[in-house]
Motif scaffolding. Sequence first.
Motif, PDB file in Angstrom:
ATOM      1  N   TYR A 173       0.845  -1.184   0.000  1.00 29.82           N
ATOM      2  CA  TYR A 173       0.000   0.000   0.000  1.00 29.82           C
ATOM      3  C   TYR A 173       0.886   1.242   0.000  1.00 29.82           C
ATOM      4  O   TYR A 173       1.869   1.316   0.744  1.00 29.82           O
ATOM      5  CB  TYR A 173      -0.897  -0.002   1.248  1.00 29.82           C
ATOM      6  CG  TYR A 173      -1.920   1.096   1.306  1.00 29.82           C
ATOM      7  CD1 TYR A 173      -3.136   0.977   0.636  1.00 29.82           C
ATOM      8  CD2 TYR A 173      -1.686   2.252   2.045  1.00 29.82           C
ATOM      9  CE1 TYR A 173      -4.088   1.981   0.706  1.00 29.82           C
ATOM     10  CE2 TYR A 173      -2.633   3.265   2.118  1.00 29.82           C
ATOM     11  CZ  TYR A 173      -3.831   3.127   1.437  1.00 29.82           C
ATOM     12  OH  TYR A 173      -4.771   4.121   1.500  1.00 29.82           O
ATOM     13  N   PHE A 174       0.538   2.211  -0.842  1.00 33.39           N
ATOM     14  CA  PHE A 174       1.283   3.465  -0.902  1.00 33.39           C
ATOM     15  C   PHE A 174       0.470   4.547  -0.197  1.00 33.39           C
ATOM     16  O   PHE A 174      -0.614   4.919  -0.660  1.00 33.39           O
ATOM     17  CB  PHE A 174       1.547   3.859  -2.357  1.00 33.39           C
ATOM     18  CG  PHE A 174       2.592   3.021  -3.034  1.00 33.39           C
ATOM     19  CD1 PHE A 174       3.889   3.498  -3.199  1.00 33.39           C
ATOM     20  CD2 PHE A 174       2.296   1.738  -3.490  1.00 33.39           C
ATOM     21  CE1 PHE A 174       4.864   2.720  -3.808  1.00 33.39           C
ATOM     22  CE2 PHE A 174       3.265   0.956  -4.100  1.00 33.39           C
ATOM     23  CZ  PHE A 174       4.554   1.441  -4.254  1.00 33.39           C
ATOM     24  N   ASP A 226      -1.205   7.735   0.987  1.00 31.72           N
ATOM     25  CA  ASP A 226      -1.598   9.035   0.417  1.00 31.72           C
ATOM     26  C   ASP A 226      -1.187   9.184  -1.051  1.00 31.72           C
ATOM     27  O   ASP A 226      -0.949  10.312  -1.529  1.00 31.72           O
ATOM     28  CB  ASP A 226      -1.007  10.191   1.235  1.00 31.72           C
ATOM     29  CG  ASP A 226      -1.554  10.228   2.654  1.00 31.72           C
ATOM     30  OD1 ASP A 226      -2.691   9.766   2.859  1.00 31.72           O
ATOM     31  OD2 ASP A 226      -0.837  10.710   3.558  1.00 31.72           O
ATOM     32  N   LEU A 227      -1.107   8.095  -1.770  1.00 27.14           N
ATOM     33  CA  LEU A 227      -0.782   8.146  -3.196  1.00 27.14           C
ATOM     34  C   LEU A 227      -1.988   8.616  -4.005  1.00 27.14           C
ATOM     35  O   LEU A 227      -3.100   8.113  -3.824  1.00 27.14           O
ATOM     36  CB  LEU A 227      -0.355   6.758  -3.674  1.00 27.14           C
ATOM     37  CG  LEU A 227      -0.170   6.584  -5.186  1.00 27.14           C
ATOM     38  CD1 LEU A 227       1.052   7.360  -5.664  1.00 27.14           C
ATOM     39  CD2 LEU A 227      -0.058   5.119  -5.559  1.00 27.14           C
ATOM     40  N   ASP A 228      -1.769   9.584  -4.884  1.00 31.88           N
ATOM     41  CA  ASP A 228      -2.814  10.022  -5.809  1.00 31.88           C
ATOM     42  C   ASP A 228      -2.663   9.214  -7.095  1.00 31.88           C
ATOM     43  O   ASP A 228      -1.903   9.585  -7.999  1.00 31.88           O
ATOM     44  CB  ASP A 228      -2.694  11.527  -6.086  1.00 31.88           C
ATOM     45  CG  ASP A 228      -3.923  12.073  -6.797  1.00 31.88           C
ATOM     46  OD1 ASP A 228      -4.533  11.329  -7.586  1.00 31.88           O
ATOM     47  OD2 ASP A 228      -4.262  13.248  -6.577  1.00 31.88           O
ATOM     48  N   LYS A 229      -3.358   8.109  -7.162  1.00 29.59           N
ATOM     49  CA  LYS A 229      -3.209   7.199  -8.302  1.00 29.59           C
ATOM     50  C   LYS A 229      -3.658   7.831  -9.615  1.00 29.59           C
ATOM     51  O   LYS A 229      -3.110   7.520 -10.677  1.00 29.59           O
ATOM     52  CB  LYS A 229      -4.010   5.916  -8.053  1.00 29.59           C
ATOM     53  CG  LYS A 229      -3.264   4.872  -7.241  1.00 29.59           C
ATOM     54  CD  LYS A 229      -4.003   3.548  -7.293  1.00 29.59           C
ATOM     55  CE  LYS A 229      -3.194   2.463  -6.592  1.00 29.59           C
ATOM     56  NZ  LYS A 229      -3.889   1.159  -6.650  1.00 29.59           N
ATOM     57  N   VAL A 249      -0.871   9.546 -11.506  1.00 30.77           N
ATOM     58  CA  VAL A 249       0.047   8.598 -12.137  1.00 30.77           C
ATOM     59  C   VAL A 249      -0.610   7.930 -13.336  1.00 30.77           C
ATOM     60  O   VAL A 249       0.014   7.777 -14.398  1.00 30.77           O
ATOM     61  CB  VAL A 249       0.504   7.535 -11.116  1.00 30.77           C
ATOM     62  CG1 VAL A 249       1.429   6.523 -11.775  1.00 30.77           C
ATOM     63  CG2 VAL A 249       1.200   8.197  -9.929  1.00 30.77           C
TER      64      VAL A 249
END
Length: 418
Positions: free
Chosen positions: A377-378, A380-383, A386
């Motif tokens: 799991y990343f 606070d990643l804004d997928k 990307v």
Amino acid sequence: MLKQIEGSLGVAEAVALCRPEIICAYPISPQTHIVENLGAMVKKGTLQDCEFINVESEFAAMSVAIGGSVAGGRAYTATASQGLLYMAEAVYNASGLGLPIVMTVASRAIGAPINIWNDHSDSLSQRDCGWIQLFAEDNQEAVDLHIQAFKIAEELSLPVMVCMDGFVLTHAFERMDIPSQEQVDQFLPPYDPRQSLDPENPVSIGAMVGPEAFTEVRYLAHAHHLQAFAAIQKASDEFREIVGRKSGGLIDLYRPEDAEVMVIAMGSVIGTIKDVIDEMRADGKKIGLLSVKSYRPFPAAEVADALKGVKTAVVIDRALQVGIGGVVTDDVIRATRKMSDLDICGVIAGLGGGAITKHSLHQIFDMALKKDLPELYFLDLDKKVVEDQLKHEQEERHSGPMAEAIVKAVADLHKGEL
């Protein structure tokens, strides 16, 4: 003595108390204040019988430290990020030669793209170099670990990295208790190297080793690291007896009783995690913390023992193995490979200085308690940012610089929040 000072100055004072004889310095943020303060001490004469050597690069810094150590001197240096990578060849040489050099790594991200903020990419990139690696939770522990590092290094004739989070610790002003010179002298005996060059008894150090003996030489390094477990714990125990404060060792546990979820982490994020665990415990949630103090050698037996009865381990990783996942996560998986009833979730967090907030930690720990946290799991990643970039690269051959496109997309996304 209690002092309200910058972390870097606290470390510099701790190193000076250990009476180093060679300090090799090349500036790179965020370690520069440490060697600057040590240089000022040498110039003023408050640190005596020490040669402060300005060099032209990080590679030269480690090379001079090697030369000084082989000549029989207590040697110290510091670096960070690309500086650690630039000296990597000499870093391997120092451990291969069995030289008890102590080095501060003010942990910082590695480019490209350039990023000067904190994560653990630099220190963990050298995890197989043969150095002992100790991680500090806060500036007080950074002070204590440097003093312990010299003792560990000289007992084993192995180099030691003390890894402290860049800027978060190095540039933070907080209260530290600096041991007295008498306490350090009681803890750390005068330098008595296991090996040094002597014109009266000439020997070769660092000569070529062929295939007929190289495996045995490398296994010897492995055997020394196995001995380091006892030496690290012994140094921590003796330091506590003399100074009256617990620090260092192999691992530390926080509220582990009846924990269903155990968080595993290293470095300054531990303080925030403890706050979150206190809040969750107040709500009746069964969660604890395992802090890794010695990353190399990795205390696999202690980690496995601490995780008995735990349902889920959540490893907070501040470095990424691209294409695989978290670095520390892999060590935990290896340590617990016989524990079939344990779920291990790796969380990539705080890369390049990204904030690791209590709010986000609450979310992932709650997910872990509900068994909803994925294996990787990343935080606070804004997928979407990307995914949009990946789509653009597929549609446009000349899509331009990738990192800059991401930066622009994130900036555009948050314009309305400013």
